[in-house]
Design a protein around this motif. Structure first.
Motif, mmCIF file in Angstrom:
data_model
loop_
_atom_site.group_PDB
_atom_site.id
_atom_site.type_symbol
_atom_site.label_atom_id
_atom_site.label_comp_id
_atom_site.label_asym_id
_atom_site.label_seq_id
_atom_site.Cartn_x
_atom_site.Cartn_y
_atom_site.Cartn_z
ATOM 1 N N ASP A 79 -60.094 -20.517 -24.494
ATOM 2 C CA ASP A 79 -60.158 -21.036 -25.883
ATOM 3 C C ASP A 79 -59.440 -20.079 -26.580
ATOM 4 O O ASP A 79 -59.803 -18.668 -26.414
ATOM 5 C CB ASP A 79 -61.667 -21.062 -26.080
ATOM 6 N N VAL B 62 -59.526 -19.358 -29.857
ATOM 7 C CA VAL B 62 -60.432 -18.881 -30.778
ATOM 8 C C VAL B 62 -60.948 -17.663 -30.024
ATOM 9 O O VAL B 62 -60.866 -16.444 -30.766
ATOM 10 C CB VAL B 62 -61.439 -19.511 -31.643
ATOM 11 N N VAL B 63 -61.533 -17.688 -29.064
ATOM 12 C CA VAL B 63 -62.020 -16.623 -28.418
ATOM 13 C C VAL B 63 -60.992 -15.638 -27.972
ATOM 14 O O VAL B 63 -61.228 -14.469 -28.214
ATOM 15 C CB VAL B 63 -62.656 -17.261 -27.108
ATOM 16 N N SER B 64 -59.822 -15.911 -27.594
ATOM 17 C CA SER B 64 -58.958 -14.961 -27.335
ATOM 18 C C SER B 64 -58.521 -14.377 -28.641
ATOM 19 O O SER B 64 -58.226 -13.092 -28.480
ATOM 20 C CB SER B 64 -57.633 -15.650 -26.730
ATOM 21 N N MET C 170 -60.038 -13.683 -31.249
ATOM 22 C CA MET C 170 -61.088 -12.723 -31.637
ATOM 23 C C MET C 170 -61.162 -11.641 -30.740
ATOM 24 O O MET C 170 -61.330 -10.595 -31.420
ATOM 25 C CB MET C 170 -62.594 -13.490 -31.404
ATOM 26 N N GLY C 171 -60.848 -11.801 -29.660
ATOM 27 C CA GLY C 171 -60.811 -10.724 -28.532
ATOM 28 C C GLY C 171 -59.788 -9.811 -29.018
ATOM 29 O O GLY C 171 -60.119 -8.649 -29.011
#
Lengths: 422, 377, 536, 292
Positions: free
Chosen positions: D84, D86-88, D90-91
């Motif tokens: 995903d 967005v997840v990456s 955000m990370g």
């Protein structure tokens, strides 16, 4: 299926935590105990000074100065140990304090006012510990809970004299955090200095204050410093905020900068005397020193309001005597602190005045806030039950000694002659 | 190409057992800690010592554990605030703003009742506490619902909207607590007035009752998503909005609802930290720190894959890491930011390991699989 | 290993030297040959040792039910998939396609069933996309000239500056053909070319295909389920069943029946018995309904009609003539511009989708994956899509999943959904089984009005038969059915009334049993006809 | 007034360059919400390099390189692993915030190098920003590469069957995007505000992200949006220059965000979309997994 999934995952993670917890507890006894230094067997006589810094130490003037104070005391006294925690928020204040006390801290200082209330509340729980907190406006104390603050306005007054002499455009700017008693009091010290200097030199000088909105907003501080210079023709800049940005703007624009809280040229090397005309240094060690002495003396009822100025001092490990506050720049103090590049631009009468005022303040015979009348500008910060006096109101006559209480918690109006920019 | 060399083949997982998922998470955490050891080594510190300090302070220390738990409650609320919209396929990046607004409402209640630092008269403190809790939730909910409403009505990107709302809320707090603002501290020192001592809620081992609220909401949320009609609608909408709409799920009310409920939880986090955690009892000057901390709710939500129950241990771990990381920095004299760096490394490792939830690695032996080496020219 | 690498290098060199070799071939020579192609996916062998060949100048049809492996084979020929075993030869030389690029380079073009075009881009941008000679900086006018020349040659007309979303389905297909031709395709693979085309457009297409095959050695394997088209146009036909070649014969030796039997493996009834039900009360009444499309223009224009109890109204039309908007407006998924909708006397004009479900509307959408199901939900949860709001399945807002599960198990059995269980995710079901599940879910609610959009699109013969019979069953259960289809045979065989739709208006409402097929076909193309079938 | 404008333009430059990077990535279908993190990395490592080596050039190069590297990382997560986005993102943000705080702390303070000379009173990067905008616009709308990028962002399946490598194109874009963001970060820390401080980018990355949505993926509107935001930012800091005594300085500070919000809402309306044909890349944020 999904449900089973998550439940067992949850379960496993819990197990992991438990296992980790067990591991750490099992490791704990195995871990080497703090090696006790052989020479210091007389543990009882060691005084541990614990400071909770509200901000980062590195690169800040406020916490940096407190940190240096701790280290200097450690050097000056064999039996003083300094421990600290950085960037301590309100929720961490008490746990950190209690943890350091359990590790042997004898004096616990919170270097921001918000730590005052929580520390005050645990003071009774630890009657053998001295607690200390910065005053910004609150003056409540307890038997072992001490409020402390240096009379920085004295040094700021001297800076004001220098600034007045240096301005060619007749505009001096202050990048400031937001109106509060502490900020306004310090600004007022500076303003009086500028005004005395201007009077002596027969200059017309405008002082502009522009608030950023907080203590630490590097980008905004820079932008506002730029505005002061480009829109208000400021050629001497100072700040009541915490980031290095205004100093950098001054360097870049080739105007004079007046520092605060710490000798950043000497201590951090962030700039040089080509930009920083003068700065002042706060020696929290003088205040802590007094607390330590009382603690060692077993004083049960120490002085609970420490509002010390240049008349108080201590002697460092290398033998130098430092006053609570002093003008300082590039490791030089007094009139020597005035930048060699700035000195030729400053009329001798100002230099003399700086020198004389400093000497008198060290001697305790003169104080700018005593000597001057407080005439309201009609601006400032309206406190509860303390509206801003109308412009032109003389709140205090000249040569009347203001009470500490007034200075520390009520002096929240700007002095006449300053322009506050929206 | 697969010719002549043993290859790693990736196979999409059809089914992921709970144990496997959990072991992947644990492996990820261990790898992250291993990676972070490098930072300790570079700083000349034995990683084992460092981790021992971190874990023992965060989870096994009478002073550290309450902080961990307080942070845990805060993170759990923010995590749940993230999870609910996430389950509906929406990204709530606005816990920060909702948290700020919730905090403001708490102090608004005090101001409105005239308890600006003074003790409540004629009103039972319990009732005032109840009012404060309710106000924080309602206001957080309404602030959150803005993003949900615009998403549902105009399909405006909710990530950007919540982000803008965060910035706006940040300055609103400044406005309220500084320079003549209604909540200004009597000394005008950049924080709100202090809450009266009698309004301090009961604590258990230095952790306020909000821990039960947070845990309760996590369980409730789990039940809501799993078993209820509304939860079903939310999940359907999250997985396939078109199909959900087809099935009669309202494409405006679901976004509004999830942001409303999510915002309420983030708002409650405002009550928790600024009116319930021992030592605070005011909107702190460093309120932005807690605003940033709220962002970690996103991480916890993602790691727990939107499962409110799984988020409990995850939030606990992250709460502890933030506390332990900060502690070890001071304790071992490292430079500032160890806690943030540790959480960053944890985050990125977990992101990388997300992959293994969906795929498994299969080693294949080309000699066996492709007897014809396909030499054709 | 080293040797293999050399071979690799050699192969790609060989690929290059063979570029353009197809142009020198004579009619009837074997151009492309695939030997022993096997492709496995987890759990299935999609292609099992398939032998297949294409000769220059022929139109070669590939027939097979859904899941027979047609599309997989074509994707292998086009380089989208790499076979696990087997070898492709072009003009006798072995070739190895790593990607479609390799296939394109060797003169293979593909026209996909689902349009492989980018709607937001212009026609010319779509055509030159990926073209090796496009140049770093786009020279659109030069490309336009070249494409226009191709258009002239085959007598196509197309606005090259138009955005693709503005085009009709037929025009979009033209874009795909042009794109392949512009890339120098000598072999054109067309997947279900006539789906979504009007009969008129289909005729035109078939003519073009024949012209291309004859004049230009453009070789067209032609995949379809539509037996009449196969019989009419192809020279040879290969029938696949369960990943294997069942037969490969000359078309002139085949009949509709024989081909169908080979495809399915048993005799197939092509006629669904149309049962006449006594005309009951009107269920659905629509007055002056107007609906706007996503792009903002009027897609359904002042439409009025009614459907009575036990009736099937077939709306025949080419997609894009307002069917989608009409259906969505009736299902409560689209805001209406004006008009009134009444269901059994109850005004539902402004009722939302949920209320309409509760009022007795049952909608079976065309897009089974995007709208009709939730792929990540299991079958129970998918069934709940039409039952979660039902009081019988929830108490105080809490769903009774146990009961829904029982229902799902029953439905799966009754509708013969092939699945290992009700706990698998819907995305694992094949198209036909998914459609059965949706049908089961919707029809088990005993809706008064069944709206069904393209019910058999992409389904194989067996599933199609099943679905059609279920619709007739619903009608017999005195529901009224609104059937949207592009398949004229389906409309004609199922409906009581046929309403050809063109640009948002019904061209008429005709009794299905007494209207000639051609009349409906012409009306779908927008030609106004009187009852006798002559153009007015 | 002139200086006021100059400051506005300088700020806009940073928004523009960071947002341009994000725009390139998004046009290829890759959403990177970690702009702030990449900028923090670029800013901090650029700053450290410049201050230790005394070379601006090295500082910028390293910032661009680290930006590209983070782009590669984001690409690896979202393209190769199909995670995903967005997840990456955000990370990457959390990692950027965390690691740069730790790495940069010892370097807190001013840069200590002579300022980068201005050109016609403006930061040279302003002109770079304009040039990059023009180049990005040209590449995206007039070149074959641009067509490929747009196609990959609209519909990767179509692009793939047209013989375009979705993976390569996306990697190219996401790495370029990271380089732009790294550069923007370095401009911030080496030119705009050359003083390292904890978390000093202070949300500008997020503003850049918002600007991309605001621009409707058009570089020309993007630069307009940046200028608007840059000016609003300055006005909100210095309301006394334009609109004195209107409202509290704190409320002024919300103005840029409120106006951005209002503009975004306006752009979301059907009226605006039908009139201006706003085109979001259809495949934005979706992982593309090649079949077979």
């Amino acid at each position: 299926m999904h449900r089973q999934n998550s439940v067992s995952r949850l379960f496993l993670i819990t197990i992991l935590l438990v296992v980790m917890g067990m591991l750490t507890t099992m490791c704990a006894p195995a871990a080497e105990p703090e090696p006790e230094e052989p020479g210091e067997a007389q543990v009882d006589e060691t005084i541990t000074l614990a400071i909770e810094h509200f901000s980062v130490i590195e690169g800040t003037t406020w916490s940096g100065a407190h940190d240096r104070a701790g280290k200097r005391l450690e050097e000056a006294y064999e039996n003083v140990e300094y421990v600290f925690r950085e960037e301590v928020g309100p929720d961490l204040t008490v746990p950190y304090a209690e943890e350091m006390i359990s590790d042997g801290a004898d004096i616990v200082i919170g270097n921001a006012e918000f730590m005052g209330l929580p520390l005050q509340e645990i003071a009774e729980k630890y009657p053998d510990v001295y607690f200390g907190s910065i005053i910004a406006s609150d003056l409540t104390t307890k038997q072992n809970f001490i409020r402390l603050f240096p009379r920085q306005y004295q040094a700021l007054y001297l800076e004001g004299l220098v600034a007045a002499a240096l301005t060619e455009t007749g505009s001096i700017g202050i990048v400031s955090a937001f109106p509060s008693v502490q900020v306004i009091r310090r600004q007022n010290g500076f303003i009086l200095g500028v005004q005395d200097g201007a009077e002596l030199l027969g200059k017309e000088i405008d002082i502009y204050v522009k608030y950023v909105g907080d203590w630490y907003l590097p980008t905004e501080e820079r932008d506002i410093a730029e505005t002061l210079i480009t829109q208000y023709n400021v050629d001497v800049l100072t700040q009541q905020t915490d980031s290095g940005s205004p100093l950098d703007v001054a360097t870049e624009q080739g105007i004079w900068f007046v520092g605060k809280d710490m000798d950043i040229v000497g201590f951090y090397g962030w700039s040089d005397t080509e930009t920083v005309a003068i700065s002042f240094d706060t020696r929290w060690e003088v205040l802590y020193d007094q607390m330590i002495k009382e603690f060692v003396g077993g004083v049960e009822n120490p002085e609970t309001i420490l509002y010390l100025g240049m008349e108080s001092s201590m002697t460092l490990a290398d033998g130098t005597e430092v006053y609570t506050v002093d003008i300082m720049n590039d490791n030089k103090v007094g009139v020597d602190a005035i930048s060699p590049s700035a000195l030729p631009l400053i009329p001798q009468e100002i230099v003399d005045m700086v020198d004389q005022a400093r000497e008198e303040m060290i001697a305790g015979t003169w104080d700018p806030f005593t000597a001057h009348a407080f005439v309201s500008n009609g601006t400032g910060l309206a406190l509860e039950g303390l509206p801003i006096p109308d412009a032109g109101t003389v709140v205090k006559e000249a040569d009347v000694v203001p009470t500490n209480e007034f200075l520390l918690s009520e002096f929240a109006f700007d002095l006449e002659g300053v322009t506050i920019l929206e | 190409m697969r010719i002549g060399r043993p290859t790693l083949k990736l196979q999409k997982r059809v089914y992921l057992s709970g144990w496997r998922a959990a072991s992947i998470s644990i492996l990820a955490i261990l790898v992250a800690l291993l990676l972070f050891s490098l930072i300790f080594l570079l700083a000349g510190i034995n990683p084992l010592t460092a981790y021992e300090e971190i874990f023992s302070y965060a989870f096994d220390n009478p002073f550290g554990l309450p902080i961990t738990l307080n942070r845990f409650v805060f993170l759990l609320l923010c995590t749940c605030a993230f999870i609910l919209p996430y389950k509906a396929g929406l990204w709530n990046i606005g816990m920060t703003g909702q948290f700020y607004i919730g905090s403001l409402a708490v102090y608004g209640v005090l101001l409105g009742l005239g308890f600006r630092g003074s003790e409540p008269v004629n009103i039972a403190p319990g009732f005032v506490i109840l009012l404060m809790v309710a106000a924080s939730m309602v206001s957080g909910a309404l602030y959150g619902a803005i993003a949900g409403f615009f998403k549902g009505k105009l399909n405006t990107n909710e990530i950007v909207v919540t982000m803008m709302l965060n910035f706006i809320a940040f300055w609103l707090v400044s406005y309220m607590i500084k320079e003549g603002g209604p909540f200004m501290n009597p000394g005008g020192r950049g924080e709100s007035f202090e809450m009266a001592a009698s309004l301090r809620p009961p604590t258990f081992f230095n952790v306020p009752f909000t821990i039960f609220l947070a845990l309760g909401f996590a369980f409730l949320l789990y039940f809501l998503l799993k078993r209820t009609k509304l939860g079903y609608q939310i999940r359907a909408f999250g997985l396939n909005p078109t199909a959900a709409e087809y099935a009669g799920v309202n494409h405006v009310s679901i976004p509004v609802l999830v942001f409303l409920l999510g915002g309420a939880l983030a708002g409650l986090a405002g009550y928790h930290y600024f009116a319930a955690v021992p030592g605070v009892f005011k909107i702190a000057r460093n309120y932005a720190f807690f605003g940033d901390l709220a962002f970690y709710g996103i991480i916890c939500g993602l790691i727990s894959q939107g499962n409110p129950l799984a988020s409990i241990p995850v939030a606990f771990l992250f709460g502890g890491m933030s506390v332990g990381g900060r502690y070890v920095q001071g304790k071992l004299g490292m430079s500032f930011g160890v806690d943030f760096a540790l959480m960053g490394v944890l985050m990125i490792t977990l992101v990388a390991f997300q992959f293994f939830y969906r795929y498994r690695v299969v080693f294949s032996n080309p000699q066996k699989e492709n007897p014809d080496a396909r030499i054709l020219d | 290993m080293q040797q293999e690498q050399t071979n690799n290098g050699g192969r790609s060199r060989a690929n290059q030297t063979r570029k353009g070799m197809l142009t020198n071939l004579q009619r009837g020579e074997t151009l492309l040959e695939a030997r022993g192609i096997t492709k496995r996916f987890p759990g299935v062998t999609a292609n099992d040792a398939i032998d297949f060949s294409i000769r220059a100048g022929e139109i070669h049809a590939v027939l097979g039910e859904n899941g027979a492996g047609k599309t997989t084979l074509m994707k292998i020929l086009f380089g989208q998939y790499q076979p696990d075993e087997g070898q492709i030869f072009i003009a006798g030389q072995p070739v190895d396609f790593k990607s479609p690029l390799d296939a394109i380079e060797l003169g293979i073009g593909m026209v996909h069933q689902h349009r492989k075009l980018i709607p937001a881009h212009t026609v010319i941008e779509n055509i030159i996309l990926g073209h090796p000679n496009a140049g770093a900086v786009l020279n659109l006018s030069r490309a336009e000239d070249e494409v226009n020349r191709l258009c002239e040659k085959y007598d196509f007309s197309l606005d090259l500056r138009a955005k693709v979303w503005q085009l009709s389905e037929g025009e979009k297909q033209l874009v795909e053909i042009l794109k392949a031709l512009y890339r120098g395709a000598e072999i054109l693979i067309m997947d279900e070319p006539s789906s979504a085309l009007t009969p008129v457009e289909t005729e035109k297409l078939l003519d073009s295909i024949q012209a291309m095959a004859e004049s230009d050695l453009a070789i067209v394997p032609f995949i379809t389920h539509k037996l009449p088209i196969v019989l009419r146009i192809s020279d040879r036909v290969t029938v696949l069943r369960r990943g294997k070649v069942v037969s490969c014969i000359d078309t002139r030796d085949a009949t509709e029946k024989s081909l169908a039997k080979e495809m399915v493996g048993r005799e197939v009834l092509f006629r669904v018995e149309r049962t006449k039900i006594e005309r009951g009360a009107p269920i659905l009444e629509v007055e002056n309904l107007s609906v706007r499309s996503d792009k903002g223009f009027i897609a359904v224009d002042q439409l009025s009609f009614s459907i009575h109890e036990g009736e099937i109204l077939g709306v025949a039309g080419i997609s894009g003539n307002g069917q989608r908007e009409l259906v969505e407006a009736l299902a409560g998924l689209r805001k209406i511009e004006g008009g009134k909708i009444t269901l059994e006397g109850q005004d539902i004009t402004y009722a939302n989708a949920l209320h309409r479900w509760q009022a007795g509307v049952g909608y079976i959408p065309a897009d089974r994956i995007a709208m009709g199901s939730i792929g990540d939900f299991n079958l129970v949860e998918n069934t709940a899509m039409n039952y979660y709001f039902d009081e019988a399945f929830s108490k105080r807002g809490i769903l009774d999943f146990k009961q829904i599960r029982e229902l799902t198990t029953e439905l799966v059995e009754e509708y013969d959904v092939a699945t290992p269980g009700v706990d698998v995710k819907a995305r694992t079901l094949s198209g036909g089984n998914l459609q059965k599940l949706i049908l089961a879910r919707v029809l088990s609610r005993k809706p008064r009005l069944v709206i069904v959009d393209l019910p058999t699109q992409g389904l194989d013969v067996g599933a199609t038969e099943f679905v059609r019979n279920k619709l007739v069953e619903a009608k017999q259960g005195r529901a009224s059915v609104l059937l949207i289809s592009e398949d004229l045979d389906e409309i004609m065989s199922l409906s009581d009334w046929v309403a050809p739709i063109y640009e948002g208006r019904f061209m008429g409402k005709l009794p299905a049993d007494s209207t000639p097929r051609e009349v409906v076909g012409a009306m779908m193309a927008g030609i106004e006809l009187d009852k006798q079938g002559a153009a007015t | 007034m002139q200086e006021f404008l100059i400051r506005s333009l300088d700020a806009s430059t940073i928004f523009t360059i960071a947002a341009l990077g994000e725009l390139i990535g998004q046009r290829s279908g890759i959403l990177n919400v970690g702009v702030e993190g990449v900028m923090l990395f670029g800013a901090t490592l650029g700053f450290i390099t410049a201050t230790t080596t005394g070379s601006y050039m090295l500082g910028f190069l390293l910032a661009i390189a680290i930006g590209g590297l983070l782009g590669l990382l984001h690409g690896f997560f979202s393209i190769t692993l199909g995670g995903d986005q967005v997840v990456s993102g955000m990370g990457i943000w959390i990692l950027g915030f965390g690691l740069t705080t730790y790495i940069g702390s010892p370097f807190a303070g001013p840069l200590g190098l002579p300022r980068i000379p201005s050109v016609f009173g403006l930061s040279p990067f302003f002109f770079l920003g304009i040039a990059l905008t023009a180049i990005v616009w040209f590449v995206l709308s007039r070149t074959n590469l641009g067509l490929r990028i747009r196609s990959v962002g609209e519909n990767p399946v179509v692009a793939e069957v047209s013989g375009i490598s979705v993976t390569k194109t996306r990697y190219l874009c996401v790495v370029t995007a990271g380089m732009f963001m790294g550069l923007a970060g370095a401009i911030f820390s080496l030119d705009y505000n050359p003083v390292w401080a904890y978390n000093f980018v202070m949300g500008w990355g997020f503003i850049a992200l918002a600007l991309v949505f605001f621009s409707m993926w058009n570089p020309i509107i993007l630069i307009g949006g940046s200028l608007l935001f840059g000016s609003l930012w300055q006005v909100s800091l210095n309301p006394q220059l334009l609109l004195p005594d209107l409202m509290s300085r704190y409320i002024w500070r919300t103005v840029p965000f409120t106006i951005t919000l209002v503009m975004l809402l306006l752009m979301s309306t059907r009226w605006f979309r039908t009139k201006w044909g706003a085109t979001k890349p259809e495949a934005l944020g979706q992982a593309y997994v090649k079949e077979g």
